[in-house]
Scaffold this active site. Structure first.
Site, PDB file in Angstrom:
ATOM      1  N   LYS A   1       0.852  -1.196   0.000  1.00  0.00           N
ATOM      2  CA  LYS A   1       0.000   0.000   0.000  1.00  0.00           C
ATOM      3  C   LYS A   1       0.874   1.228   0.000  1.00  0.00           C
ATOM      4  CE  LYS A   1      -4.128   1.931   1.181  1.00  0.00           C
ATOM      5  NZ  LYS A   1      -3.917   2.717  -0.040  1.00  0.00           N
TER       6      LYS A   1
ATOM      7  N   LYS B   1       5.055   2.466  -3.138  1.00  0.00           N
ATOM      8  CA  LYS B   1       4.943   3.880  -3.504  1.00  0.00           C
ATOM      9  C   LYS B   1       5.083   4.006  -5.008  1.00  0.00           C
ATOM     10  CE  LYS B   1       4.470   7.845  -1.301  1.00  0.00           C
ATOM     11  NZ  LYS B   1       3.789   8.057  -0.018  1.00  0.00           N
TER      12      LYS B   1
HETATM   13  P1  NAD Z   1       0.789  19.123  -0.470  1.00  0.00           P
HETATM   14  O1  NAD Z   1       1.375  19.199  -1.819  1.00  0.00           O
HETATM   15  O2  NAD Z   1      -0.683  19.213  -0.286  1.00  0.00           O
HETATM   16  O3  NAD Z   1       1.454  20.251   0.487  1.00  0.00           O
HETATM   17  C1  NAD Z   1       2.823  20.471   0.592  1.00  0.00           C
HETATM   18  C2  NAD Z   1       3.047  21.821   1.271  1.00  0.00           C
HETATM   19  O4  NAD Z   1       4.454  21.994   1.508  1.00  0.00           O
HETATM   20  C3  NAD Z   1       2.610  23.023   0.457  1.00  0.00           C
HETATM   21  O5  NAD Z   1       2.078  24.018   1.312  1.00  0.00           O
HETATM   22  C4  NAD Z   1       3.907  23.516  -0.177  1.00  0.00           C
HETATM   23  O6  NAD Z   1       3.868  24.892  -0.519  1.00  0.00           O
HETATM   24  C5  NAD Z   1       4.848  23.257   0.976  1.00  0.00           C
HETATM   25  N1  NAD Z   1       6.255  23.177   0.581  1.00  0.00           N
HETATM   26  C6  NAD Z   1       6.785  22.490  -0.453  1.00  0.00           C
HETATM   27  N2  NAD Z   1       8.118  22.681  -0.496  1.00  0.00           N
HETATM   28  C7  NAD Z   1       8.417  23.503   0.533  1.00  0.00           C
HETATM   29  C8  NAD Z   1       9.610  24.088   1.012  1.00  0.00           C
HETATM   30  N3  NAD Z   1      10.783  23.841   0.416  1.00  0.00           N
HETATM   31  N4  NAD Z   1       9.551  24.885   2.099  1.00  0.00           N
HETATM   32  C9  NAD Z   1       8.385  25.135   2.717  1.00  0.00           C
HETATM   33  N5  NAD Z   1       7.224  24.625   2.308  1.00  0.00           N
HETATM   34  C10 NAD Z   1       7.232  23.828   1.228  1.00  0.00           C
HETATM   35  O7  NAD Z   1       1.359  17.739   0.135  1.00  0.00           O
HETATM   36  P2  NAD Z   1       0.789  16.930   1.379  1.00  0.00           P
HETATM   37  O8  NAD Z   1      -0.141  15.873   0.891  1.00  0.00           O
HETATM   38  O9  NAD Z   1       0.352  17.880   2.438  1.00  0.00           O
HETATM   39  O10 NAD Z   1       2.125  16.156   1.824  1.00  0.00           O
HETATM   40  C11 NAD Z   1       3.138  16.812   2.580  1.00  0.00           C
HETATM   41  C12 NAD Z   1       4.086  15.742   3.120  1.00  0.00           C
HETATM   42  O11 NAD Z   1       3.331  14.807   3.905  1.00  0.00           O
HETATM   43  C13 NAD Z   1       4.813  14.890   2.073  1.00  0.00           C
HETATM   44  O12 NAD Z   1       6.071  14.516   2.603  1.00  0.00           O
HETATM   45  C14 NAD Z   1       3.933  13.638   1.968  1.00  0.00           C
HETATM   46  O13 NAD Z   1       4.646  12.496   1.487  1.00  0.00           O
HETATM   47  C15 NAD Z   1       3.554  13.478   3.423  1.00  0.00           C
HETATM   48  N6  NAD Z   1       2.347  12.684   3.646  1.00  0.00           N
HETATM   49  C16 NAD Z   1       1.147  13.029   3.108  1.00  0.00           C
HETATM   50  C17 NAD Z   1       0.028  12.261   3.391  1.00  0.00           C
HETATM   51  C18 NAD Z   1      -1.334  12.657   2.887  1.00  0.00           C
HETATM   52  O14 NAD Z   1      -2.315  11.978   3.293  1.00  0.00           O
HETATM   53  N7  NAD Z   1      -1.468  13.690   2.078  1.00  0.00           N
HETATM   54  C19 NAD Z   1       0.140  11.123   4.194  1.00  0.00           C
HETATM   55  C20 NAD Z   1       1.375  10.793   4.739  1.00  0.00           C
HETATM   56  C21 NAD Z   1       2.477  11.594   4.466  1.00  0.00           C
END
Ligand code: NAD
Length: 416
Positions: free
Chosen positions: A71, A107
């Site tokens: 997953k 992934k």
């Molecule tokens: P997203 O694209 O919705 O949001 C990412 C955010 O980070 C945005 O606000 C973006 O502007 C900001 N960002 C990107 N680069 C940056 C930088 N260099 N400095 C500061 N801010 C920066 O993504 P998301 O779904 O919120 O995921 C964020 C993280 O969480 C990732 O590592 C992802 O793998 C992890 N994650 C997400 C989920 C999920 O359910 N969406 C679950 C587990 C882990």
């Protein structure tokens, strides 16, 4: 000069090795876990709106399926690499293992900036990616979900394409779907909500009062914004937020709901009323009780770990802290809630979605939230107890619990 590697695969391997060594398992366990069991690399031809064909590179990595079908999300981002996808699939194995889900880790990723595609091009790419990996996914094989750069709409196109290939409706093949098409209530907010729950548990263990806590959040996308909303609901005060465009600060507090409205309108947290601008680096080293990392990998490294002033770091993002930074933070006494626990809310509710799809159930939001809270708080407590027992940090304890589960499953299945 520092020899710190920022390659996520090297980092994931170091984390696994450390836990394997403390557990004292056979060398073959590390040999099996240090690489995915299967990786598929695909080229996806997509017809662009002007009639030309553009070929995109995509990957799907299935790390280990000892505990069940694999997953993990699908990332659309220009910086996607094979090593990154491999590392993210490894972290998924240990994330599922640490909270006790019957899954292994996977992934996927496509090297693309989705913002540069039209809606039709994005749909054709999403369908093309699923056609390219269809033979290795399925509700009993490998179940994708959204990640950075993908969303519920993209999942709906992907399931639709998969259904055409197999010839029947198979909603459980992908999670994170829109509510109308088999999605679960509570899925969109699940990761951020879980981050807030884990911050709450850490605060309790440090004998602090949540109501007095100040918070800084790096990244205000899906995870960061829902973490902010839940942290506000739990009573904490958010004083700084940043995204890829810049940061904002207000010592009196930032209203997360109003900030979400502002971001929906303008696309960034910058210029939010009543705040002063700050840099990303200032936010990471700000004097706060809780620092939520919800952007990308490698944000706290040996270069800035010494400057961190937060008491608690809660890792919403995957891999935001390097092993070298971990060591520094541990010596400074910063309490780090590791990514594989802190952001496991997303995969937990994805699991609930899969169960509901397979059984044709439809749970209420309250049922979903309560089940998620029980799983995450139980996992937090087990990790905390083990960390105390072995005098290791929370990340190492989390890996120890998870690797032990995967190890035992591999053992009973006769792999070792
Ligand atoms: P997203 O694209 O919705 O949001 C990412 C955010 O980070 C945005 O606000 C973006 O502007 C900001 N960002 C990107 N680069 C940056 C930088 N260099 N400095 C500061 N801010 C920066 O993504 P998301 O779904 O919120 O995921 C964020 C993280 O969480 C990732 O590592 C992802 O793998 C992890 N994650 C997400 C989920 C999920 O359910 N969406 C679950 C587990 C882990």
């Amino acid at each position: 000069m520092s020899t710190e590697s920022l390659n996520p695969l090297v980092i994931a391997q170091k984390q696994i090795k450390k836990a394997c060594d403390i557990l004292g398992v056979e060398e073959s366990v590390y040999e099996l876990l240090k690489e995915p069991m299967r990786v598929l690399e695909v080229s996806i031809p997509v017809q662009m709106d002007d009639g030309s064909i553009k070929v995109f590179k995509g990957y799907r990595s299935q790390h280990n399926d000892a505990l069940g079908p694999t997953k993990g999300g699908i990332r659309f981002h220009p910086d996607v690499t094979l090593d990154e996808v491999k590392a993210l699939s490894m972290w998924m194995t240990f994330k599922c293992g640490v909270v006790g889900l019957p899954y292994g880790g996977a992934k996927g990723g496509v090297v693309v900036n989705p913002k540069e595609l039209s809606n039709d091009e994005l749909q054709r790419l999403s369908r093309g990616y699923i056609r390219a990996i269809a033979s290795i996914i399925g509700p009993e094989k490998d179940i994708p979900a959204p990640d950075v750069g993908t969303n519920a709409q993209i999942m709906a196109w992907m399931v639709d394409e998969y259904n055409k290939i197999v010839g029947y409706n198979s909603p459980a093949v992908i999670t994170g779907k829109p509510l109308i098409y088999g999605g679960s209530k509570g899925r969109v907010a699940a990761t951020g909500y879980g981050v807030a729950l884990m911050a709450r548990e850490a605060v309790k263990r440090l004998n602090m009062d949540f109501k007095d806590c100040t918070v800084a959040i790096q990244g205000f996308g899906n995870v960061g914004s829902h973490a902010g909303l839940s942290l506000k609901r739990l009573g904490a005060k958010i004083i700084a937020v940043c995204d890829v465009y810049g940061g904002i600060y207000n010592e009196k507090g930032i209203d997360a709901e109003k900030l979400v409205e502002h971001v929906n309108k303008t696309g960034t947290v910058c210029n939010f009323e009543g705040t002063t601008p700050i840099t990303n680096e200032e936010l990471l080293t700000m004097k706060v009780d809780i620092l939520v990392l919800a952007a990308l990998e490698n944000q706290i490294t040996s270069a800035n770990a010494n400057e961190v002033k937060a008491k608690i770091i809660c890792e919403g993002a995957n891999g935001p802290t390097t092993p070298e930074a971990d060591k520094i933070l541990s010596e400074k006494g910063v309490f780090v809630v590791p990514d594989i626990l802190a952001n496991s809310g997303g995969v937990i509710v994805s699991y609930f979605e899969w169960v509901q799809n397979l059984m044709n159930y439809c749970w209420t939001e309250k049922e979903v939230e309560e089940r998620q809270e029980i799983m995450m708080v139980n996992a937090f407590n087990s990790i905390y107890d083990l960390a105390q027992q072995y005098k290791v940090d929370m990340r190492t304890a989390a890996y120890m619990i998870s690797i032990k589960r995967v190890y035992e499953a591999m053992k009973v299945r006769g792999w070792l």
